[in-house]
Design an enzyme around this catalytic site. Structure first.
Site, PDB file in Angstrom:
ATOM      1  N   ASP A 296       0.866  -1.177   0.000  1.00 51.37           N
ATOM      2  CA  ASP A 296       0.000   0.000   0.000  1.00 51.37           C
ATOM      3  C   ASP A 296       0.906   1.231   0.000  1.00 51.37           C
ATOM      4  O   ASP A 296       2.124   1.135   0.200  1.00 51.37           O
ATOM      5  CB  ASP A 296      -0.985  -0.016   1.177  1.00 51.37           C
ATOM      6  CG  ASP A 296      -2.225   0.826   0.865  1.00 51.37           C
ATOM      7  OD1 ASP A 296      -2.137   1.720   0.000  1.00 51.37           O
ATOM      8  OD2 ASP A 296      -3.277   0.603   1.478  1.00 51.37           O
TER       9      ASP A 296
HETATM   10  C1  BGC Z   1      -5.294   2.862  -0.034  1.00 51.04           C
HETATM   11  C2  BGC Z   1      -5.377   1.804  -1.089  1.00 51.04           C
HETATM   12  C3  BGC Z   1      -5.312   2.421  -2.462  1.00 51.04           C
HETATM   13  C4  BGC Z   1      -4.052   3.243  -2.581  1.00 51.04           C
HETATM   14  C5  BGC Z   1      -3.896   3.890  -3.935  1.00 51.04           C
HETATM   15  C6  BGC Z   1      -4.137   3.811  -0.256  1.00 51.04           C
HETATM   16  O1  BGC Z   1      -4.199   4.872   0.619  1.00 51.04           O
HETATM   17  O2  BGC Z   1      -5.205   2.265   1.237  1.00 51.04           O
HETATM   18  O3  BGC Z   1      -6.558   1.062  -0.925  1.00 51.04           O
HETATM   19  O4  BGC Z   1      -5.373   1.438  -3.443  1.00 51.04           O
HETATM   20  O5  BGC Z   1      -4.095   4.268  -1.586  1.00 51.04           O
HETATM   21  O6  BGC Z   1      -4.850   4.824  -4.166  1.00 51.04           O
END
Ligand code: BGC
Length: 770
Positions: A296
């Site tokens: 993440d």
């Molecule tokens: C989230 C993810 C997401 C990523 C990209 C993160 O803050 O937890 O679920 O895919 O950002 O946008």
């Protein structure tokens, strides 16, 4: 990827032979265009990836393991791509800009390796479908699969190759804002929705025309964040982890998901992104996952924040060693900054790097990006304007809605009775709130609100008037407000607030009927949107009470991504329809439902608590001390929820009868058939979701009071009766036992219940013999 594994075994057998007699195969040049290409064989893909790996420098390899946001890092994205330090870029939606960066990668780098473009395509790209919790409420995996394949088609037409979905985190605490992105509390329903979404996004195989890569997230346990606080640690027993939180991930892996995202939080004392047991032992060893893991955002660097890694080098090495193939970052990646040195110092090996990069290259090869790196910039316009997509979105929104209450048959509305209709509430005419969070490429002018749809529906037959009544806002702003370009309404002064409130109540008093659209604004639900309360925000509750006090009939439509405290409404408002954030066609779907052009048939994918103090509350709890004294759990409140898991009404009524089990006894590895008759006992056509629950009476571990083990959404004409069959197999009775720290299947007495929600009373029993 199911096919993928079968092929893999097949090739391990013929590989040696092929290598001798068919060397030309390995070249695999001049591949056909994606549209007419079939699934590439594993052998060809591996050969091509290995050939490329042999030509790559260490920096180029580590570059493939870096994914950066297109904005916000202060570094030149183009420069970084040109220097071979980027494998993937996220957050782009414009085909021309995507092509531009792709040219930089393909024309400007030594080995011409194309970029993967990623985006959170969560519930639609341009055509927005209901939020995932809403789609789960359809209990219709085929519909969900179709919805995500439309999303994939639109995204791919714009040049996006990869979505960060589905989110399959089980959520049993609705204070957690991200409950809206998943399928709710139940591992069985969650697993069905996980597999359906993977199939929808990816198609039959990786590289299927008009499809994209899926990324199941957030591995694992994010939904159990302490106190429902976003990003907080999760402390999950091994019983809950194996039996509840991991099954949807396993289901996605079995359905062939090609990528997986490691979670932000700490799981039982080890951050998920540095958790080798999770990312390697479980995922690769146990589940045979062959794709790649992306972290993440900034989760690799944050291993330091966790107090886990001692510095950025340690963070990079430990995430890498745990099994994170690609690092997602806003700025520089810890991988890019540290892994080259770590290699030189002998702390990691080149074969480890090759193993990490290979599945990334394989995914690019399978997608056909080496032959067709660019997107046809005219395609997006054609694809996203497809009226069939809007029809699917309408259908999905109708099938996702859940009717919670309908006293006196107020719904469906008899059009001729209501000549003046008041439409009230901050969500009744808000396009951006109708679509929900995680919408980056949608065009909100295409969204139809309830107010707009209602005007269209009644035409000259009735007078429809709108009043917002109240404003609702977060105490602290959402970091997504800027990204999703939400135009903020200026805050009303105190006197203006009083005037607007009074105007709305007066309008209700002067109308034959009031439709109130209440709930939470889209930015109150989703990431960074946890809440310490479940109350209707702002003065919505007061407005509702004042409107009901006018004595005129009220229909309450809820737009939200979590259960809210609607105890008062459940007693005083005659009709309540849960619409979730229904998407582009939301208003049309809601109006069709309240006028009976569509019949609600969705069911709750979570247990709806009475108030926040009952949280976490879920139906599949274990029977503990004094089970018959359930009403003694609290002295101030019932122990039961407001609405049980699986609950939802219809305009039709149904009855269940004739529960038959094919055998009274089975051996541990045998299956049995359960059948039940479901009958529409009304004059209206409608859908019922037939649900089967199982309970094991004794065993190595104590088991939940009941667990969902089968469901089928069935359409029934007036008075039609259908016999529905379920198979209960060995897998349905296998569980992880904390007593033995292993999977067990016990011989025991089992109860079976079948019905329309988790309180189903039609009962049967069977025994499992040793
Ligand atoms: C989230 C993810 C997401 C990523 C990209 C993160 O803050 O937890 O679920 O895919 O950002 O946008």
């Amino acid at each position: 990827m199911k096919h993928f594994r079968v092929h893999r075994r097949f090739f391990s057998f013929v590989q040696a032979v092929s290598l001798c007699i068919l060397p030309v195969l390995a070249e695999a040049q001049n591949l056909p265009a994606p549209a007419d290409r079939n699934q590439l064989s594993d052998f060809v893909v591996q050969q091509r990836a290995d050939k490329l790996l042999k030509q790559m420098t260490t920096d180029e390899k580590i570059g493939q393991m870096s994914q950066i946001f297109v904005f916000g890092n202060g570094l030149s994205v183009e420069e970084r791509i040109r220097s071979g330090r980027v494998g993937s870029v996220l957050f782009m939606t414009d085909p021309a800009q995507i092509n531009h960066l792709q040219h930089v990668a393909v024309d400007g780098t030594r080995l011409h390796i194309p970029l993967l473009f990623g985006l959170d395509v969560i519930h639609g790209f341009r055509t927005i479908f209901p939020v995932p919790i809403g789609m789960a409420a359809s209990w219709d995996p085929q519909m969900v699969e179709r919805a995500q394949s439309v999303a994939a088609e639109e995204a791919r037409a714009a040049g996006v190759h990869w979505t960060f979905g589905p989110m399959v985190d089980i959520a049993r605490d609705p204070r957690w804002g991200r409950i809206v992105e998943g399928a709710g509390e139940d591992p069985y329903l969650g697993s069905a929705m996980a597999a359906a979404q993977v199939r929808g996004f990816q198609g039959q195989y990786i590289g299927s025309p008009n499809h994209i890569l899926a990324c199941v997230k957030h591995f694992a346990g994010y939904g159990a964040a302490e106190g429902g606080r976003d990003y907080d640690e999760s402390d999950i027993s091994d019983d809950q982890l194996w039996n509840v939180y991991l099954p949807p991930f396993k289901s996605a892996v079995d359905a062939g998901v090609v990528t997986l995202m490691s979670a932000y939080m700490d799981l039982n004392g080890v951050p998920a992104t540095g958790n080798k047991w999770l990312l390697h032992d479980v995922l690769r060893e146990d589940w045979h996952f062959k794709g790649f893991v992306v972290s993440d955002n900034e989760a690799v660097k944050s291993l330091q924040t966790h107090g886990f890694a001692k510095d950025s080098t340690d963070a990079a090495i430990r995430a890498f060693d745990a099994g994170v193939n690609m690092e997602m970052a806003l700025g520089k990646t810890a991988y890019g900054e540290n892994l080259p040195e770590a290699l030189k110092a002998g702390r990691i090996t080149i074969s480890q790097i090759d193993d990490a990069v290979r599945p990334i290259l394989e995914a690019k090869i399978r997608l056909g990006l080496f032959e067709h790196p660019y997107v046809d910039e005219t395609l997006a316009k054609k694809t996203i304007n497809d009226p069939e997509h809007r029809a699917e979105a309408l259908h999905s929104a109708e099938r996702s809605a859940v009717l919670l209450k309908n006293d006196g048959g107020l719904l469906p509305l008899q059009a001729s009775r209501y000549k003046t209709i008041a439409v009230l509430g901050p969500l009744a005419d808000s396009k951006v709130d109708t679509t929900g969070s995680w919408v980056f490429a949608g065009d909100s002018s295409e969204t139809v609100t309830v107010f707009e749809a209602l005007q269209q529906e009644v035409g000259a037959e009735a007078h429809v008037e709108y009043a917002q009544g109240v404003q609702i806002a977060r105490k602290f702003p959402s970091p997504f407000d800027g990204i999703s370009k939400v135009k903020k309404q200026a805050a009303w002064s105190e006197s203006q607030s009083a005037e607007e409130f009074a105007r709305a109540v007066q309008l209700a008093g002067n109308s034959d009927l009031t439709i109130m659209v209440l709930g939470e604004a889209q930015n109150m639900s989703g990431e960074d949107a946890s809440r310490s309360s479940l109350a209707l925000p702002g003065k919505e509750e007061q407005l509702l009470e004042a409107v009901v006090a006018t004595g005129k009939p009220v229909v309450l439509v809820l737009m939200n991504g979590r259960p809210l405290d609607i105890r008062w409404a459940s007693e005083h408002v005659p009709a309540i329809l849960e619409a979730w954030y229904p998407g582009t066609q939301g208003g049309n779907a809601i109006v069709n439902l309240i006028y009976g052009k569509a019949v609600p048939g969705g069911k709750l994918p979570f247990t709806w608590p009475r108030n926040v103090g009952q949280v976490p509350i879920f139906y599949a709890h274990n029977t503990t001390q004094a089970p018959s004294a359930q009403d003694k759990r609290y002295w101030n409140e019932e122990s039961t929820p407001l609405y049980p898991f699986g609950f939802g009404m219809s305009y039709a009524t149904f009855s269940f009868s004739n529960l038959q089990l094919s055998k009274p006894e089975v051996k541990t590895n045998e299956t049995l058939d359960v059948s039940v008759d479901v009958e529409n006992t009304s004059e209206m056509a409608g859908d019922e979701v037939v649900q089967l629950y199982l309970h094991q009476q004794s065993g190595t571990s104590s088991r939940p009071v009941r667990e969902l083990k089968g469901f089928r959404r069935v359409s029934l004409s007036p008075h039609e009766k259908k016999t529905i069959h379920f198979t209960i197999g060995k897998d349905d009775r296998t569980y992880w036992s904390s007593a033995t720290k292993s999977w067990v299947i016990d011989s025991s007495q089992f109860d079976v219940w079948v019905g329309g929600d988790s309180t189903a009373s039609l009962h049967g029993a069977f025994s499992v013999l040793p």
